[in-house]
Design a protein around this motif. Structure first.
Motif, PDB file in Angstrom:
ATOM      1  N   THR A  20      11.329  -5.321  -8.387  1.00  0.00           N
ATOM      2  CA  THR A  20      10.113  -6.067  -8.056  1.00  0.00           C
ATOM      3  C   THR A  20       9.426  -5.468  -6.860  1.00  0.00           C
ATOM      4  N   ALA A 240       0.378  -8.392   1.174  1.00  0.00           N
ATOM      5  CA  ALA A 240       1.556  -9.225   1.416  1.00  0.00           C
ATOM      6  C   ALA A 240       1.777  -9.374   2.915  1.00  0.00           C
ATOM      7  N   PHE A 242       3.996 -10.332   6.378  1.00  0.00           N
ATOM      8  CA  PHE A 242       5.353 -10.322   6.932  1.00  0.00           C
ATOM      9  C   PHE A 242       5.270 -10.636   8.425  1.00  0.00           C
ATOM     10  N   TYR A 263      10.688 -12.286   8.546  1.00  0.00           N
ATOM     11  CA  TYR A 263      10.307 -12.875   7.256  1.00  0.00           C
ATOM     12  C   TYR A 263       9.568 -11.829   6.431  1.00  0.00           C
ATOM     13  N   GLY A 264       9.993 -11.666   5.182  1.00  0.00           N
ATOM     14  CA  GLY A 264       9.294 -10.790   4.254  1.00  0.00           C
ATOM     15  C   GLY A 264       9.483 -11.285   2.836  1.00  0.00           C
ATOM     16  N   ASN A 265       8.438 -11.216   2.049  1.00  0.00           N
ATOM     17  CA  ASN A 265       8.484 -11.652   0.651  1.00  0.00           C
ATOM     18  C   ASN A 265       9.182 -10.591  -0.182  1.00  0.00           C
ATOM     19  N   GLN A 266      10.425 -10.857  -0.581  1.00  0.00           N
ATOM     20  CA  GLN A 266      11.214  -9.866  -1.296  1.00  0.00           C
ATOM     21  C   GLN A 266      10.656  -9.560  -2.675  1.00  0.00           C
ATOM     22  N   GLU A 267       9.805 -10.410  -3.211  1.00  0.00           N
ATOM     23  CA  GLU A 267       9.189 -10.142  -4.508  1.00  0.00           C
ATOM     24  C   GLU A 267       8.078  -9.102  -4.409  1.00  0.00           C
ATOM     25  N   LYS A 268       7.512  -8.933  -3.209  1.00  0.00           N
ATOM     26  CA  LYS A 268       6.404  -8.002  -3.034  1.00  0.00           C
ATOM     27  C   LYS A 268       6.717  -6.852  -2.087  1.00  0.00           C
ATOM     28  N   GLY A 272      12.813  -7.533   2.756  1.00  0.00           N
ATOM     29  CA  GLY A 272      12.714  -8.984   2.688  1.00  0.00           C
ATOM     30  C   GLY A 272      13.122  -9.645   3.995  1.00  0.00           C
ATOM     31  N   SER A 273      13.501 -10.906   3.922  1.00  0.00           N
ATOM     32  CA  SER A 273      13.864 -11.663   5.121  1.00  0.00           C
ATOM     33  C   SER A 273      15.294 -11.327   5.556  1.00  0.00           C
ATOM     34  N   SER A 300      20.890 -10.697  -0.993  1.00  0.00           N
ATOM     35  CA  SER A 300      20.035  -9.862  -0.164  1.00  0.00           C
ATOM     36  C   SER A 300      20.555  -8.434  -0.099  1.00  0.00           C
TER      37      SER A 300
END
Length: 314
Positions: A20, A240, A242, A263-268, A272-273, A300
């Motif tokens: 992803t 996105a 972060f 914090y990071g959106n792992q889908e984009k 990620g977090s 993760s």
């Protein structure tokens, strides 16, 4: 042959990040900072004090620094529970005028080897993907409290296909130090696209970051110091968001401990977090620093990532 080549590209990309995230960004290794100090504070390097790896944090910080020269080397085991990639970096800067510094650095990302298969599924060979970024830049002190900087980089990527990818990128930074408040702004990975010789080219993970921070010294002879940094940013390609916050306590410029949350959106996003912790020691200009990342979800890929580094300053 074309099918095999496309399989190589997909496999090499998946080595480093979940699919992803791969679909969202290419040149993802450019977002991996080998600096263990920045990593220990959740990557909030935009307003950090200058160190050897500042060209990957905010190159403008070097021009406001009191040191004449800093150099460092770092090694990271990146995503050991997911893919066991290796990251190595060597960087530094030196003052060439009262108001100007020059920085240089090389960052190397090595993936584990993967088999190449043909259309029938037979193994026809193997490859070990690798990525590299090498750059040089300048920092300028415009005012006693304001500095600007920029660096240009060559990006190289070998994923085992018939053609190796290459690109040129630039990073820009600004830092305002009001003593009670530090304000930083950076734009990174601005440049050409990676081209592996296929039908498509791949945009670099360009982003912009804004940071705020403070460094408070207290006690006898200001031997104690507490730093708190906040940073947020946006990627250009996927828009996105972060963000991260980091804190550090140091005693007498001798020992430091730090922690942070990102914090990071792992889908984009490729990162990620996670939570981070770290520590370091400095003696006679020599420093040793370490950082450790804690995954915030059961799956993760960042869990157990760690970094260690050596540095020297005078």
């Amino acid at each position: 042959m074309k099918k095999t080549y496309l399989t190589v590209i997909s496999a090499a990309a998946a080595i480093m990040f979940p699919m992803t995230a791969v679909q969202a960004q290419s040149g993802a290794f450019l977002d991996v900072n080998p600096d263990p100090v920045a990593m220990s504070m959740a990557g909030t390097g935009t307003v950090m004090e200058a160190n050897a790896f500042s060209m990957w944090n905010n190159i403008a910080s070097t021009a406001l620094d009191e040191e004449t020269f800093q150099v460092g080397a770092a090694y990271s085991l990146w995503q050991p529970s997911f893919s066991s990639n290796h990251v190595a970096g060597v960087a530094g800067y030196g003052r060439i005028a009262k108001f100007m510094t020059i920085s240089a650095g090389v960052k190397y990302f090595s993936h584990k080897p993967y088999d190449i298969t043909d259309a029938a599924g037979a193994v026809t060979g193997s490859f070990t993907p690798m990525d590299l970024q090498a750059g040089i830049g300048l920092g300028f002190r415009i005012l006693p409290m304001l500095s600007l900087g920029a660096n240009v980089n060559y990006v190289f990527s070998d994923i085992g296909g018939p053609k190796k990818g290459g690109a040129v990128s630039a990073d820009f930074g600004a830092l305002l130090d009001l003593k009670f408040l530090r304000i930083g702004l950076t734009a990174a990975n601005i440049g050409s696209k990676l081209d592996y010789g296929g039908t498509s080219t791949y945009a670099l993970p360009a982003n912009v970051k804004l940071g705020l921070g403070t460094i408070q010294r207290f006690g006898a002879e200001d031997k104690h110091a507490v730093s708190v940094f906040w940073e947020s940013g946006m990627t250009f390609e996927q828009t996105a968001f972060f963000s991260g916050i980091g804190a550090e306590y140091s005693f007498n410029d001798f020992v430091r401990v730090s922690a942070g949350y990102h914090y990071g959106n792992q889908e984009k996003l490729v990162i990620g977090s996670y939570a981070s912790v770290g520590a370091g020691i400095k003696i006679l200009g020599m420093s040793i620093n370490a950082a450790y990342l804690i995954g915030l979800s059961q799956d993760s890929p960042l869990a157990n990532t760690f970094s260690v580094g050596l540095g020297y300053a005078f």
